[in-house]
Design a protein around this motif. Structure first.
Motif, PDB file in Angstrom:
ATOM      1  N   ILE A   1       2.093   2.730   6.868  1.00 26.25           N
ATOM      2  CA  ILE A   1       0.494   2.726   6.707  1.00 26.25           C
ATOM      3  C   ILE A   1       0.473   2.089   4.823  1.00 26.25           C
ATOM      4  O   ILE A   1       1.298   2.978   3.686  1.00 26.25           O
ATOM      5  CB  ILE A   1       0.045   3.458   7.492  1.00 26.25           C
ATOM      6  CG1 ILE A   1       0.550   5.037   6.736  1.00 26.25           C
ATOM      7  CG2 ILE A   1       0.124   3.573   8.683  1.00 26.25           C
ATOM      8  CD1 ILE A   1      -0.428   6.182   7.039  1.00 26.25           C
ATOM      9  N   GLY A   2      -0.520   1.768   5.041  1.00 29.24           N
ATOM     10  CA  GLY A   2      -1.331   1.609   3.192  1.00 29.24           C
ATOM     11  C   GLY A   2      -2.709   0.761   3.239  1.00 29.24           C
ATOM     12  O   GLY A   2      -2.549  -0.059   4.644  1.00 29.24           O
ATOM     13  N   GLN A   3      -3.382   0.808   3.064  1.00 30.05           N
ATOM     14  CA  GLN A   3      -4.716   0.181   2.923  1.00 30.05           C
ATOM     15  C   GLN A   3      -4.958  -1.322   2.953  1.00 30.05           C
ATOM     16  O   GLN A   3      -5.482  -2.228   3.345  1.00 30.05           O
ATOM     17  CB  GLN A   3      -5.895   0.460   2.376  1.00 30.05           C
ATOM     18  CG  GLN A   3      -7.334   1.890   2.152  1.00 30.05           C
ATOM     19  CD  GLN A   3      -6.629   3.169   1.615  1.00 30.05           C
ATOM     20  OE1 GLN A   3      -5.500   2.732   1.275  1.00 30.05           O
ATOM     21  NE2 GLN A   3      -7.001   4.348   2.688  1.00 30.05           N
ATOM     22  N   ASN A   4      -3.431  -1.292   2.440  1.00 29.52           N
ATOM     23  CA  ASN A   4      -3.072  -3.099   2.266  1.00 29.52           C
ATOM     24  C   ASN A   4      -1.679  -3.114   2.477  1.00 29.52           C
ATOM     25  O   ASN A   4      -1.175  -4.055   1.296  1.00 29.52           O
ATOM     26  CB  ASN A   4      -3.941  -3.971   0.575  1.00 29.52           C
ATOM     27  CG  ASN A   4      -4.267  -5.596   1.138  1.00 29.52           C
ATOM     28  OD1 ASN A   4      -5.216  -5.102   0.000  1.00 29.52           O
ATOM     29  ND2 ASN A   4      -3.964  -5.904   1.675  1.00 29.52           N
ATOM     30  N   VAL A   5      -0.641  -2.880   2.925  1.00 23.50           N
ATOM     31  CA  VAL A   5      -0.286  -2.685   3.575  1.00 23.50           C
ATOM     32  C   VAL A   5       1.391  -3.438   2.770  1.00 23.50           C
ATOM     33  O   VAL A   5       2.637  -3.365   2.568  1.00 23.50           O
ATOM     34  CB  VAL A   5       0.432  -2.187   4.626  1.00 23.50           C
ATOM     35  CG1 VAL A   5       0.272  -3.173   5.766  1.00 23.50           C
ATOM     36  CG2 VAL A   5       1.959  -1.248   4.816  1.00 23.50           C
ATOM     37  N   ASN A   6       0.439  -5.108   3.557  1.00 23.13           N
ATOM     38  CA  ASN A   6       1.763  -6.160   2.900  1.00 23.13           C
ATOM     39  C   ASN A   6       1.715  -6.202   1.344  1.00 23.13           C
ATOM     40  O   ASN A   6       2.026  -7.071   1.294  1.00 23.13           O
ATOM     41  CB  ASN A   6       1.882  -7.153   4.007  1.00 23.13           C
ATOM     42  CG  ASN A   6      -0.229  -7.670   4.470  1.00 23.13           C
ATOM     43  OD1 ASN A   6      -0.615  -7.433   3.995  1.00 23.13           O
ATOM     44  ND2 ASN A   6      -0.342  -9.127   4.108  1.00 23.13           N
ATOM     45  N   ALA A   7       0.826  -6.448   0.557  1.00 20.32           N
ATOM     46  CA  ALA A   7       0.453  -6.293  -0.567  1.00 20.32           C
ATOM     47  C   ALA A   7       1.776  -5.387  -1.615  1.00 20.32           C
ATOM     48  O   ALA A   7       1.529  -5.239  -2.184  1.00 20.32           O
ATOM     49  CB  ALA A   7      -0.842  -5.028  -1.150  1.00 20.32           C
ATOM     50  N   TYR A   8       2.415  -4.625  -1.000  1.00 25.44           N
ATOM     51  CA  TYR A   8       3.675  -3.311  -0.842  1.00 25.44           C
ATOM     52  C   TYR A   8       4.607  -4.060  -2.002  1.00 25.44           C
ATOM     53  O   TYR A   8       4.696  -5.821  -2.026  1.00 25.44           O
ATOM     54  CB  TYR A   8       4.413  -2.725   0.019  1.00 25.44           C
ATOM     55  CG  TYR A   8       5.004  -2.510  -0.771  1.00 25.44           C
ATOM     56  CD1 TYR A   8       5.214  -1.359  -0.759  1.00 25.44           C
ATOM     57  CD2 TYR A   8       6.900  -2.689  -0.824  1.00 25.44           C
ATOM     58  CE1 TYR A   8       6.363  -0.032  -1.608  1.00 25.44           C
ATOM     59  CE2 TYR A   8       7.710  -2.329  -1.034  1.00 25.44           C
ATOM     60  CZ  TYR A   8       7.907  -0.406  -1.514  1.00 25.44           C
ATOM     61  OH  TYR A   8       8.231   0.225  -1.723  1.00 25.44           O
TER      62      TYR A   8
ATOM     63  N   ARG B   1      -4.393 -13.207   3.806  1.00 21.65           N
ATOM     64  CA  ARG B   1      -3.709 -13.563   2.361  1.00 21.65           C
ATOM     65  C   ARG B   1      -2.287 -12.810   1.847  1.00 21.65           C
ATOM     66  O   ARG B   1      -1.192 -13.197   0.692  1.00 21.65           O
ATOM     67  CB  ARG B   1      -5.022 -13.178   1.556  1.00 21.65           C
ATOM     68  CG  ARG B   1      -5.745 -14.408   0.990  1.00 21.65           C
ATOM     69  CD  ARG B   1      -7.063 -13.984   0.290  1.00 21.65           C
ATOM     70  NE  ARG B   1      -5.905 -13.850  -0.950  1.00 21.65           N
ATOM     71  CZ  ARG B   1      -6.168 -14.689  -2.333  1.00 21.65           C
ATOM     72  NH1 ARG B   1      -6.606 -16.264  -1.802  1.00 21.65           N
ATOM     73  NH2 ARG B   1      -6.045 -14.837  -3.865  1.00 21.65           N
ATOM     74  N   ASP B   2      -1.868 -11.808   2.146  1.00 21.00           N
ATOM     75  CA  ASP B   2      -0.694 -11.271   2.138  1.00 21.00           C
ATOM     76  C   ASP B   2       0.622 -11.480   2.403  1.00 21.00           C
ATOM     77  O   ASP B   2       1.697 -11.046   2.970  1.00 21.00           O
ATOM     78  CB  ASP B   2      -0.979  -9.884   1.147  1.00 21.00           C
ATOM     79  CG  ASP B   2      -1.851  -9.657   0.192  1.00 21.00           C
ATOM     80  OD1 ASP B   2      -1.648 -10.319  -0.354  1.00 21.00           O
ATOM     81  OD2 ASP B   2      -2.668  -8.390   0.617  1.00 21.00           O
ATOM     82  N   VAL B   3       0.438 -12.023   3.837  1.00 18.00           N
ATOM     83  CA  VAL B   3       1.939 -12.729   5.130  1.00 18.00           C
ATOM     84  C   VAL B   3       2.125 -13.385   4.083  1.00 18.00           C
ATOM     85  O   VAL B   3       2.274 -15.199   4.651  1.00 18.00           O
ATOM     86  CB  VAL B   3       0.865 -12.719   6.173  1.00 18.00           C
ATOM     87  CG1 VAL B   3       2.337 -13.293   7.462  1.00 18.00           C
ATOM     88  CG2 VAL B   3      -0.173 -12.215   6.338  1.00 18.00           C
ATOM     89  N   THR B   4       3.610 -13.171   3.356  1.00 17.19           N
ATOM     90  CA  THR B   4       4.066 -13.848   2.781  1.00 17.19           C
ATOM     91  C   THR B   4       5.123 -14.228   3.432  1.00 17.19           C
ATOM     92  O   THR B   4       5.479 -14.235   4.927  1.00 17.19           O
ATOM     93  CB  THR B   4       5.432 -12.857   1.694  1.00 17.19           C
ATOM     94  OG1 THR B   4       5.364 -11.896   2.217  1.00 17.19           O
ATOM     95  CG2 THR B   4       3.867 -12.393   0.174  1.00 17.19           C
ATOM     96  N   ASP B   5       6.292 -15.263   3.455  1.00 23.78           N
ATOM     97  CA  ASP B   5       7.288 -16.211   4.441  1.00 23.78           C
ATOM     98  C   ASP B   5       7.874 -15.071   4.588  1.00 23.78           C
ATOM     99  O   ASP B   5       8.342 -15.286   5.656  1.00 23.78           O
ATOM    100  CB  ASP B   5       8.368 -17.603   3.170  1.00 23.78           C
ATOM    101  CG  ASP B   5       6.418 -18.319   3.412  1.00 23.78           C
ATOM    102  OD1 ASP B   5       5.544 -18.676   4.086  1.00 23.78           O
ATOM    103  OD2 ASP B   5       7.057 -19.131   2.412  1.00 23.78           O
TER     104      ASP B   5
END
Ligand code: SAM
Ligand code: SF4
Length: 490
Positions: A232-239, A275-279
């Motif tokens: 979990i994270g407020q913007n988890v895929n910006a990890y 925006r942070d859904v990376t390849d």
């Protein structure tokens, strides 16, 4: 269907943590922790309980006999923040009764309301002894000593040391009591500054925990029987935490490492930003078997004009293109989202675009909220605030669309066989409830000894808040979980 991304109120013991270590000389005191809002708060409440356990605190379900009450608050919408003040009012009565019985009850306000309002809480709510922001929980024992000495304490700093380095780990017994699924915070804070949102102000700038610490925490959880982790994270895929190799790791890289831990069979993550859904994240959905086919990807609105005013930094087309990439990688992906209706300036046409987006995406579930102006955020001062009755009306229409979509998704599962991880007793005697890979709660007749097990379950019935199923291995003999199969309309 609710997802575990929901905003809930959870009352302690979120864990039956808190048994003081053997030989611990301290007197046992009772702590009651109530969590409001998101899963980050649920996780924080557990960690507060873990940190208070060596101080002799055991968790209680009953605020009336607590020596310490912690209200772990949410500031995301006005209603959530106001709930706290009414709860403090109730605590005043309990505190007075405790005092009448010669016992002191300490009342602490933690979480995002504490961070946002600080000293103001002490002015407005006399029973409160302690106000602690989300970054300072590791200092609770020391703060409580100051309170015991007669001080009123406010700590809403963003300290240099990371709370994660200092907060106590749960004991094996505490972890087991919390069940076979667990949250692990990997990232906190947000730099996106959506114009409606308080998170960047209450949780601060985005920060990622080092991968090695997350792995160590996950290993401890797995050793205590946890089978499913939700990162979990407020913007988890910006990890972007530092890996043990000294390089920056992405969320996908981290999940590959976590999937190697014996016992960890399932991974999820929330909450993501489009925006942070990376390849590499998309590829993980294709290639990493432990990563469940379910994703909470909030869009907020289906209208570009509104998305721009929200400073979401993506368009409707960008969002749909992210979804196409994800579905190409994992066609059965169950998607959920958050929506805000009645954002300042939202027209009828904008709102119709949002409803159309729900129909187009086909969500498995979604949360929807009326826009709530938050002091200090840009949108609160925007012109064209939408009147409350219009917000109400739009919310009802949107929720009906979400419900249609949810039902359609669930109907597609009817008759299929899915893996269910049994978590706890179900609604009725003899039932267990677990989650499907798509995060649907599934009620099944099965013995309690199977809690913590995976089973193949055939879905036999769809109800508004859960699915019902029967163990596939006993299909011929076992009765359905409920006697009657509900009529399923379109
Ligand atoms: N980081 C997530 C994202 O980017 O979507 C959202 C985190 S926020 C804690 C959870 C949800 O609360 C948001 O997705 C949004 O729908 C809702 N929310 C936040 N601020 C709000 C406001 N001022 N009024 C209504 N809903 C709000
Ligand atoms: Fe809030 Fe999420 Fe926007 Fe960050 S990305 S400001 S947490 S809504």
């Amino acid at each position: 269907m609710a997802t575990n991304t929901g905003m809930t109120d959870e009352t302690g013991p979120a864990a039956a943590a808190g048994v003081a270590p053997a030989g611990q000389a301290r007197a046992r005191r009772k702590v009651f922790i109530k969590s409001y809002g998101c899963q980050m708060n649920v996780y924080d409440s557990h960690r507060m309980a873990d940190t208070l356990a060596p101080e002799g605190y055991v968790e209680t379900h009953s605020p009336a006999d607590a020596d310490l009450v912690v209200l772990n608050t949410c500031h995301i919408r006005e209603k959530a923040a106001e709930k706290v003040y009414s709860e403090i009012g109730r605590m005043r009565q309990l505190k007075d009764s405790a005092a009448g019985a010669g016992r002191r009850m300490v009342v602490a306000v933690a979480g995002c309301v504490a961070q946002a309002e600080g000293e103001e809480i002490l002015r407005r709510a006399a029973p409160v002894d302690l106000v602690v922001g989300p970054q300072s929980y590791h200092r609770l024992p020391e703060m409580l000593r100051r309170v015991a000495a007669g001080e009123k304490v406010v700590d809403t700093e963003f300290p240099i040391e990371s709370k994660f380095d200092v907060l106590a780990a749960p004991t094996g017994a505490a972890t087991r009591a919390r069940g076979v699924t667990a949250f692990v915070t990997v990232q906190e804070g947000c730099d996106k500054f959506c114009t409606f949102c308080v998170v960047p102000y209450t949780r601060g700038a985005e920060a990622s925990r080092p991968a090695a610490r997350i792995v160590a925490e996950a290993e401890r959880l797995a050793d205590a029987g946890v089978r499913e982790l939700t990162l979990i994270g407020q913007n988890v895929n910006a990890y972007h935490g530092t890996g043990p190799d000294g390089r920056e790791w992405t969320l996908a890289r981290l999940m590959y490492r976590l999937s190697e831990i014996p016992g960890i069979a399932r991974l999820r993550y929330t909450t993501s930003h489009p925006r942070d859904v990376t390849d590499d994240l998309v590829e993980a959905h294709r290639d990493l078997p432990a990563l469940m086919p379910q994703l909470h990807l909030p869009v907020q609105s289906g209208a570009d004009r509104v998305l721009a005013a929200m400073n979401r930094r993506h368009t409707r087309a960008d969002y749909l293109s992210v979804i196409s990439r994800l579905r190409a990688a994992r066609p059965d992906l169950a998607l959920s989202s958050d929506f805000i209706v009645g954002f300042p300036g939202e027209s009828e046409a904008d709102f119709r675009d949002t409803v159309a987006l729900v129909d187009e995406v086909g969500y498995a579930s979604a949360f929807s909220f009326k826009y709530s102006p938050r002091p200090g955020t840009p949108a609160a001062d925007m012109a064209d605030q939408v009147p409350e009755p219009v917000k109400e009306e739009r919310l009802a229409v949107l929720q009906a669309a979400i419900e249609r979509s949810r039902r359609a998704f669930n109907l597609r599962c009817l008759g299929s066989t899915v893996d269910v991880l049994f978590e706890k007793p179900g609604r009725h005697p003899g039932q267990l409830v677990g989650r499907s890979p798509y995060l649907q709660p599934v009620q099944v007749l099965a013995p309690a000894t199977r809690i913590g097990d995976f089973a193949s379950v055939t879905i036999t019935e769809i109800a508004p808040n859960s699915l019902f199923g029967r163990l596939a291995e006993q299909q011929a003999a076992a009765p359905a979980a409920r006697p009657a199969v509900m009529a399923l309309g379109a």
